[in-house]
Design an enzyme around this catalytic site. Structure first.
Site, PDB file in Angstrom:
ATOM      1  N   ALA A  63       0.865  -1.175   0.000  1.00 58.26           N
ATOM      2  CA  ALA A  63       0.000   0.000   0.000  1.00 58.26           C
ATOM      3  C   ALA A  63       0.904   1.229   0.000  1.00 58.26           C
ATOM      4  O   ALA A  63       2.073   1.165   0.408  1.00 58.26           O
ATOM      5  CB  ALA A  63      -0.888  -0.029   1.237  1.00 58.26           C
ATOM      6  N   GLY A 108       0.674  -4.912   0.980  1.00 53.84           N
ATOM      7  CA  GLY A 108      -0.515  -5.028   0.127  1.00 53.84           C
ATOM      8  C   GLY A 108      -0.262  -5.823  -1.148  1.00 53.84           C
ATOM      9  O   GLY A 108      -1.207  -6.350  -1.747  1.00 53.84           O
ATOM     10  N   GLU A 111      -0.592  -9.315  -0.140  1.00 53.74           N
ATOM     11  CA  GLU A 111      -2.014  -9.499   0.186  1.00 53.74           C
ATOM     12  C   GLU A 111      -2.882  -9.612  -1.072  1.00 53.74           C
ATOM     13  O   GLU A 111      -3.799 -10.423  -1.126  1.00 53.74           O
ATOM     14  CB  GLU A 111      -2.486  -8.340   1.078  1.00 53.74           C
ATOM     15  CG  GLU A 111      -1.847  -8.411   2.465  1.00 53.74           C
ATOM     16  CD  GLU A 111      -2.033  -7.140   3.275  1.00 53.74           C
ATOM     17  OE1 GLU A 111      -1.703  -6.049   2.765  1.00 53.74           O
ATOM     18  OE2 GLU A 111      -2.516  -7.238   4.408  1.00 53.74           O
ATOM     19  N   GLU A 131       4.782  -4.701   7.499  1.00 55.37           N
ATOM     20  CA  GLU A 131       4.012  -3.631   8.138  1.00 55.37           C
ATOM     21  C   GLU A 131       4.458  -3.290   9.559  1.00 55.37           C
ATOM     22  O   GLU A 131       4.483  -2.113   9.936  1.00 55.37           O
ATOM     23  CB  GLU A 131       2.516  -3.971   8.148  1.00 55.37           C
ATOM     24  CG  GLU A 131       1.849  -3.846   6.791  1.00 55.37           C
ATOM     25  CD  GLU A 131       1.917  -5.099   5.941  1.00 55.37           C
ATOM     26  OE1 GLU A 131       2.699  -6.017   6.278  1.00 55.37           O
ATOM     27  OE2 GLU A 131       1.195  -5.167   4.934  1.00 55.37           O
TER      28      GLU A 131
END
Ligand code: CAA
Length: 261
Positions: A63, A108, A111, A131
């Site tokens: 992200a 992300g 993910e 993260e």
């Protein structure tokens, strides 16, 4: 669209996240465009999708850290929901979605690959959930799907330690199905996708639904889901044709493509 491209090759659609300057990081605009791209897929034309990243270095590097850096608690939760809603759409997309992981699949990026049906990776790929090194948890499904994919112990070690792994280790722990040279990645995945696309479309879709939905419930309910989706295939032109073709003793006969019905 600025950051997402879509092309169709035969019965295979290819969605490419195209923001190479930021290693294809997922900001809100990329998430919105991906949403639009998936909404626009014509599942009567296309029977299997491939999701990949532009360039030779990165699938998706996570992200967008710049965008997240100033978010409030409520905005952080909303950003997580935006990603989760999209990833749920990908996971439950009616046709199979294969992740062609061509480099960094971090945060992300790992993910979104986990929301796909399975992953084929290039040798230079690196997977991880970094993260906690940024002061947050994985927020687009990583705590849930990584644990389901590789087991809780391995997922916890990777997530708590913010430990990145190379493609060979990803293969060893079952996070990816196959590792190939970077130049072989798209030809390999396109071949796998075309192999799926030539099978009976309703049957393939029902298999995806049965596996996905069955994995969320106990075995008694899971086999009931399977029974319904199995039954749903009968009386279709594809079921009639597929079985008639098998039973036909004329070995000269060539199998015709399945119709989309
Ligand atoms: N967000 C925003 N920009 C990113 C980015 C990200 N996740 N990852 C890379 N970029 C940008 C860099 O800022 C850089 O931009 P500039 O050229 O403008 O400086 C550009 O992409 C190239 O990156 P690097 O110069 O860092 O390239 P590198 O080869 O030296 O390193 C890397 C590559 C190891 C992947 C490194 O970029 C990196 O560590 N990226 C961040 C990875 C990460 O932590 N991802 C998780 C994000 S959090 C998350 O995803 C939360 C969630 O679950 C929802």
């Amino acid at each position: 669209m600025e950051f997402v491209t879509y092309e169709v090759k035969g019965q295979v659609g290819i969605v490419t996240i195209n923001r190479p300057k930021a290693l294809n990081a997922l900001n809100s605009q990329v998430l919105d465009e991906l949403n639009e791209a998936f909404d626009a897929v014509d599942i009567n034309e296309v029977r299997c999708l491939i999701l990949t990243g532009a360039g030779e270095k990165s699938f998706v590097a996570g992200a967008d850290i710049g965008e997240m850096s100033t978010l409030s608690k409520a905005e952080g939760e909303a950003f997580g929901k935006k990603g989760n809603d999209l990833f749920l759409k990908i996971e439950s997309f009616p046709i199979p979605v294969i992740a062609a992981v061509n480099g960094f699949a971090l945060g992300g990026g790992c993910e979104i690959s986990l929301a796909c049906d399975f992953r084929i990776a290039s040798e230079n790929s690196i997977f991880g959930q970094p993260e906690v090194g940024l002061g947050i948890t994985p927020g687009f499904g990583g705590t849930q799907r990584l644990a389901r994919a590789v087991g809780t112990g391995m997922a916890k070690q990777m997530i708590y330690g913010a430990r990145n792994i190379k493609s060979d280790e990803a293969l060893r722990i079952g996070l990816v199905n196959q590792v190939v040279a970077l130049e072989e990645l798209m030809p390999t995945v396109e071949k796998i996708a075309a192999g799926i696309a030539k099978n009976a479309p309703i049957a393939v879709r029902n298999c995806k639904k049965a596996i996905n939905e069955g994995m969320q419930v106990d075995i008694e309910k899971a086999v009931e889901i399977e029974e319904k989706l199995f039954g749903d295939c009968f009386e279709t032109a594809d079921q009639r044709y597929g079985m008639e073709f098998f039973l036909d003793k004329n070995k000269e006969k060539v199998k015709e493509p399945f119709k989309n019905c």
